[in-house]
Design a protein around this motif. Structure first.
Motif, PDB file in Angstrom:
ATOM      1  N   ALA A  85       9.371  70.064  46.281  1.00  0.00           N
ATOM      2  CA  ALA A  85      10.257  70.346  45.152  1.00  0.00           C
ATOM      3  C   ALA A  85      11.403  71.273  45.522  1.00  0.00           C
ATOM      4  CB  ALA A  85       9.461  70.951  43.993  1.00  0.00           C
ATOM      5  N   PHE A  86      11.229  72.136  46.527  1.00  0.00           N
ATOM      6  CA  PHE A  86      12.311  73.074  46.830  1.00  0.00           C
ATOM      7  C   PHE A  86      13.566  72.344  47.333  1.00  0.00           C
ATOM      8  CE2 PHE A  86      14.722  76.282  49.051  1.00  0.00           C
ATOM      9  CZ  PHE A  86      14.729  77.301  48.129  1.00  0.00           C
ATOM     10  N   PRO A  87      13.460  71.529  48.390  1.00  0.00           N
ATOM     11  CA  PRO A  87      14.656  70.787  48.793  1.00  0.00           C
ATOM     12  C   PRO A  87      15.133  69.836  47.694  1.00  0.00           C
ATOM     13  CG  PRO A  87      12.747  70.094  50.081  1.00  0.00           C
ATOM     14  CD  PRO A  87      12.334  71.283  49.303  1.00  0.00           C
ATOM     15  N   PHE A  88      14.174  69.248  46.970  1.00  0.00           N
ATOM     16  CA  PHE A  88      14.544  68.322  45.901  1.00  0.00           C
ATOM     17  C   PHE A  88      15.382  69.027  44.841  1.00  0.00           C
ATOM     18  CE2 PHE A  88      13.921  66.555  41.732  1.00  0.00           C
ATOM     19  CZ  PHE A  88      14.207  65.221  41.933  1.00  0.00           C
ATOM     20  N   THR A  89      14.915  70.203  44.386  1.00  0.00           N
ATOM     21  CA  THR A  89      15.620  70.915  43.326  1.00  0.00           C
ATOM     22  C   THR A  89      16.993  71.378  43.817  1.00  0.00           C
ATOM     23  OG1 THR A  89      13.450  71.698  42.659  1.00  0.00           O
ATOM     24  CG2 THR A  89      15.318  72.643  41.529  1.00  0.00           C
ATOM     25  N   TYR A  90      17.038  71.801  45.095  1.00  0.00           N
ATOM     26  CA  TYR A  90      18.326  72.201  45.664  1.00  0.00           C
ATOM     27  C   TYR A  90      19.320  71.036  45.602  1.00  0.00           C
ATOM     28  CZ  TYR A  90      21.862  73.633  48.968  1.00  0.00           C
ATOM     29  OH  TYR A  90      23.062  73.923  49.545  1.00  0.00           O
ATOM     30  N   MET A  91      18.862  69.859  46.027  1.00  0.00           N
ATOM     31  CA  MET A  91      19.739  68.673  45.977  1.00  0.00           C
ATOM     32  C   MET A  91      20.129  68.363  44.543  1.00  0.00           C
ATOM     33  SD  MET A  91      17.654  66.194  48.536  1.00  0.00           S
ATOM     34  CE  MET A  91      17.173  66.744  50.170  1.00  0.00           C
ATOM     35  N   LEU A  92      19.154  68.489  43.639  1.00  0.00           N
ATOM     36  CA  LEU A  92      19.409  68.162  42.227  1.00  0.00           C
ATOM     37  C   LEU A  92      20.510  69.052  41.657  1.00  0.00           C
ATOM     38  CD1 LEU A  92      18.498  66.555  39.696  1.00  0.00           C
ATOM     39  CD2 LEU A  92      16.927  68.424  39.202  1.00  0.00           C
ATOM     40  N   THR A  93      20.444  70.355  41.953  1.00  0.00           N
ATOM     41  CA  THR A  93      21.434  71.268  41.361  1.00  0.00           C
ATOM     42  C   THR A  93      22.822  71.035  41.943  1.00  0.00           C
ATOM     43  OG1 THR A  93      20.840  72.961  42.989  1.00  0.00           O
ATOM     44  CG2 THR A  93      19.775  73.092  40.844  1.00  0.00           C
ATOM     45  N   ARG A  94      22.911  70.321  43.062  1.00  0.00           N
ATOM     46  CA  ARG A  94      24.223  70.006  43.648  1.00  0.00           C
ATOM     47  C   ARG A  94      24.781  68.693  43.119  1.00  0.00           C
ATOM     48  NH1 ARG A  94      22.595  74.550  44.121  1.00  0.00           N
ATOM     49  NH2 ARG A  94      23.994  75.949  45.206  1.00  0.00           N
ATOM     50  N   GLN A  95      24.012  67.987  42.291  1.00  0.00           N
ATOM     51  CA  GLN A  95      24.492  66.722  41.730  1.00  0.00           C
ATOM     52  C   GLN A  95      25.404  66.993  40.539  1.00  0.00           C
ATOM     53  OE1 GLN A  95      23.508  63.647  43.073  1.00  0.00           O
ATOM     54  NE2 GLN A  95      22.535  64.891  44.645  1.00  0.00           N
ATOM     55  N   SER A  96      26.088  65.935  40.094  1.00  0.00           N
ATOM     56  CA  SER A  96      26.940  66.075  38.910  1.00  0.00           C
ATOM     57  C   SER A  96      26.051  66.355  37.700  1.00  0.00           C
ATOM     58  CB  SER A  96      27.725  64.787  38.676  1.00  0.00           C
ATOM     59  OG  SER A  96      26.851  63.783  38.218  1.00  0.00           O
ATOM     60  N   ARG A  97      26.650  66.924  36.683  1.00  0.00           N
ATOM     61  CA  ARG A  97      25.913  67.287  35.488  1.00  0.00           C
ATOM     62  C   ARG A  97      25.193  66.088  34.883  1.00  0.00           C
ATOM     63  NH1 ARG A  97      25.402  71.002  31.352  1.00  0.00           N
ATOM     64  NH2 ARG A  97      25.201  69.884  29.409  1.00  0.00           N
ATOM     65  N   ARG A  98      25.875  64.960  34.878  1.00  0.00           N
ATOM     66  CA  ARG A  98      25.286  63.764  34.282  1.00  0.00           C
ATOM     67  C   ARG A  98      24.000  63.358  35.017  1.00  0.00           C
ATOM     68  NH1 ARG A  98      26.927  59.181  31.360  1.00  0.00           N
ATOM     69  NH2 ARG A  98      28.926  60.103  30.876  1.00  0.00           N
ATOM     70  N   VAL A  99      24.075  63.341  36.343  1.00  0.00           N
ATOM     71  CA  VAL A  99      22.895  62.986  37.151  1.00  0.00           C
ATOM     72  C   VAL A  99      21.769  63.989  36.887  1.00  0.00           C
ATOM     73  CG1 VAL A  99      22.009  62.747  39.499  1.00  0.00           C
ATOM     74  CG2 VAL A  99      24.261  61.844  38.921  1.00  0.00           C
ATOM     75  N   GLN A 100      22.129  65.268  36.828  1.00  0.00           N
ATOM     76  CA  GLN A 100      21.114  66.298  36.563  1.00  0.00           C
ATOM     77  C   GLN A 100      20.411  66.045  35.243  1.00  0.00           C
ATOM     78  OE1 GLN A 100      21.842  70.491  37.144  1.00  0.00           O
ATOM     79  NE2 GLN A 100      23.557  70.059  38.491  1.00  0.00           N
ATOM     80  N   VAL A 101      21.200  65.722  34.201  1.00  0.00           N
ATOM     81  CA  VAL A 101      20.610  65.535  32.871  1.00  0.00           C
ATOM     82  C   VAL A 101      19.645  64.353  32.878  1.00  0.00           C
ATOM     83  CG1 VAL A 101      21.121  64.849  30.503  1.00  0.00           C
ATOM     84  CG2 VAL A 101      22.448  66.669  31.584  1.00  0.00           C
TER      85      VAL A 101
END
Lengths: 283, 268
Positions: A85-101
């Motif tokens: 989850a750590f690398p995953f969450t890091y990648m997630l927070t670097r995505q566009s807002r729409r992708v994050q949502v």
């Protein structure tokens, strides 16, 4: 903006929630602790007494085995989840807002799923007739489809599945608040993306990682059905055993004593997590 | 990390999370009563069963009734607490706050066992309404967290303006604060509703032998083998959760609700 409460009507505001939580959370808790000292009556329920025999049962080898297995399994789940989850969450927070949502909606949906449904889903996916081995057979990787449950692998997979969305959501605030200039600085100085991840981000969030590990460990300790649905009786954890004693063996005093023990273990780990988490803010 | 590696890893995690749900969706449309994937034939009969079979329909009605009651109760308990914590300075009130957060942090089996001993000692064991109270207390954490965020987001100058114009606390609450935190009330309700619908252990220990909610019904049926209706109920639950959280995301700020600070939050 905040003022001191002045009169009865100010206090009346908090009286209702405080009363409800006291009556329906503190009192049940107290009753449970009391029952843990009661005497079990064979064939009936229990009778008031003050005996320590429910706690004395902890000292048996059988119980030590279960406790060791529960703690070990929860620790393993926590480590696997944080590593994923750590690398995953890091990648997630670097995505566009729409992708994050979209991801957050999906993660919340999986997280809210009942353990019954997760257990059912994985027992289907690991079954002989509808399971993943049919895919392996079709791909020519296996000769005949087989059942992968019950077993330790199935329990571990199911618990990681359940805890992964929780881990991401615990890490999400810290990682989304991470100062992006940290990584930029490392990159400008010639560090590769992977190196700046391991040499800058991981050390910067060391305490968050440790407190997340502990939080996920406590979360996994609470898993009460998956070991029962996906594993063998030898893979039952403390939470499963508490349910089993309370409902099927009608031994409330012993179940309560185990629950008190589980509370103590969980609370001390949560306190540790808060302590570690606090250190990060003070530097 | 190249873009390709990021896509590969996130894709793999998506596959892991979706795989059991996809298989369940597949077996839910099997024509016959067997557990097989890929599905043989196509039939929506198992979805119709949720509504036509009296047992499943009863469990569905029970689950929704409990979830509606429990989510309302959790908001009713959380709202004055969150308001008090925001409005007044009283350190001891933190104890009440911790009590509100505790059920969610402790292993659920503990809360469940607490309710079992409480309701049986009070002589109400097995009464249908006890599960509404149990869930309402168990899930109070969710509206408490969303409402605390909601109150924090209220612009102080609005409150000051209203106070200067002579409005008292209650008028300010009704005319200024309440409209601003309605979205947070709704998300708190929604979180508690979805989780109550899915909750098994507290419901089971409170009323497991008298009231069957959907998770209890599925668990009980699992012990006697497989029925495709379990699969269709699972799919309905997943769709419902996606729908509810999707609506929260559509009308609210989901990343902020989950703890992300955006760059344009000037006060940080």
């Amino acid at each position: 903006m905040r003022i001191k409460p002045r009169n009865a009507s100010d206090y009346a505001l908090i009286a209702f929630p405080a009363g409800m939580l006291a009556l329906f959370f503190v009192v049940p808790f107290g009753i449970m602790i009391t029952v843990s000292f009661f005497q079990r009556v064979q064939g009936a329920f229990y009778e008031p007494a003050f005996v320590l025999e429910n706690y004395a049962r902890f000292l048996s080898m059988f119980f030590a085995g279960i406790l060791g297995f529960s703690l070990g399994l929860a620790a393993l789940v926590a480590v696997i989840c944080v590593i994923l989850a750590f690398p995953f969450t890091y990648m997630l927070t670097r995505q566009s807002r729409r992708v994050q949502v979209v991801w957050l909606v999906f993660l919340l949906s999986v997280l809210s799923l009942s353990e019954v449904l997760i257990g059912f889903g994985w027992s289907t996916l690991l079954s002989r007739t509808a399971g993943i081995t049919n895919l392996f057979v079709a791909l020519g990787l296996m000769e005949t489809p087989m059942s992968l449950t019950p077993g330790f692998g199935a329990v571990l997979t199911g618990m990681v599945y359940q805890a992964f969305p929780y881990t991401v959501l615990v890490l999400y605030p810290a990682l989304s608040r991470l100062d992006p200039t940290l990584v930029e600085a490392a990159r400008t100085l010639g560090s590769s993306p992977a190196r700046s991840f391991f040499n800058v981000i991981v050390p910067a969030l060391r305490n968050s990682i440790v407190s997340t590990l502990i939080m996920v460990f406590v979360f996994a300790l609470g898993c009460y059905l998956l070991p029962q649905l996906l594993g063998r009786p030898s893979q039952w954890t403390l939470s499963v055993l508490i349910t089993d004693q309370a409902i099927y063996q009608s031994n409330m005093p012993f179940a309560a004593a185990m629950a008190v023990f589980l509370v103590l273990v969980s609370l001390s780990f949560v306190a540790l997590a808060l302590l570690v988490g606090k250190r990060e803010h003070t530097g | 990390m190249s873009t390709f590696m990021i896509r590969l890893f996130m894709g793999a995690m998506a596959l892991f999370l979706a795989a059991p749900l996809a298989v369940v969706a597949g077996v839910s449309v099997n024509e016959r009563k067997s557990l097989s994937f890929p599905p043989q034939g196509f039939s929506l009969e198992w979805y119709a069963q949720i509504f036509t079979d009296p047992g499943w329909r009863g469990a569905l009605v029970n689950s929704f009734g409990v979830a509606v009651g429990a989510s309302l109760l959790s908001v009713i308990v959380a709202f004055p607490l969150a308001w008090f914590l925001w409005r007044y300075h009283a350190p001891w009130a933190r104890i009440v706050q911790i009590l509100g957060l505790a059920p969610f942090i402790l292993p659920p089996v503990i809360t469940a066992l607490g309710f079992l001993s409480f309701w049986s000692m009070a002589g109400f064991y097995g009464q249908p309404w006890t599960v509404v109270i149990s869930h309402g207390i168990f899930f109070v954490t969710l509206p408490l967290v969303t409402l605390t965020l909601g109150f924090e987001a209220v612009d102080d100058s609005l409150v000051e303006a209203a106070a200067t114009m002579g409005a008292d606390d209650r008028t300010i609450l009704r005319t200024v604060i309440f409209p601003l935190i309605v979205p947070y009330i709704i998300s708190g309700l929604a979180f508690a509703f979805v989780l109550s619908l899915n909750e098994y252990i507290v419901a089971y220990m409170a009323v497991g032998f008298t009231v069957e909610t959907l998770p209890i019904k599925i668990f009980n049926s699992l012990r006697y083998g497989y029925t495709p209706t379990m699969a269709s109920v699972t799919v309905v639950f997943v769709v419902l959760a996606v729908l509810v959280f999707g609506l929260i995301a559509r009308f609210g700020d989901l990343p902020r609700l989950l703890g992300a600070w955006r760059d344009d939050d000037g006060d940080r």
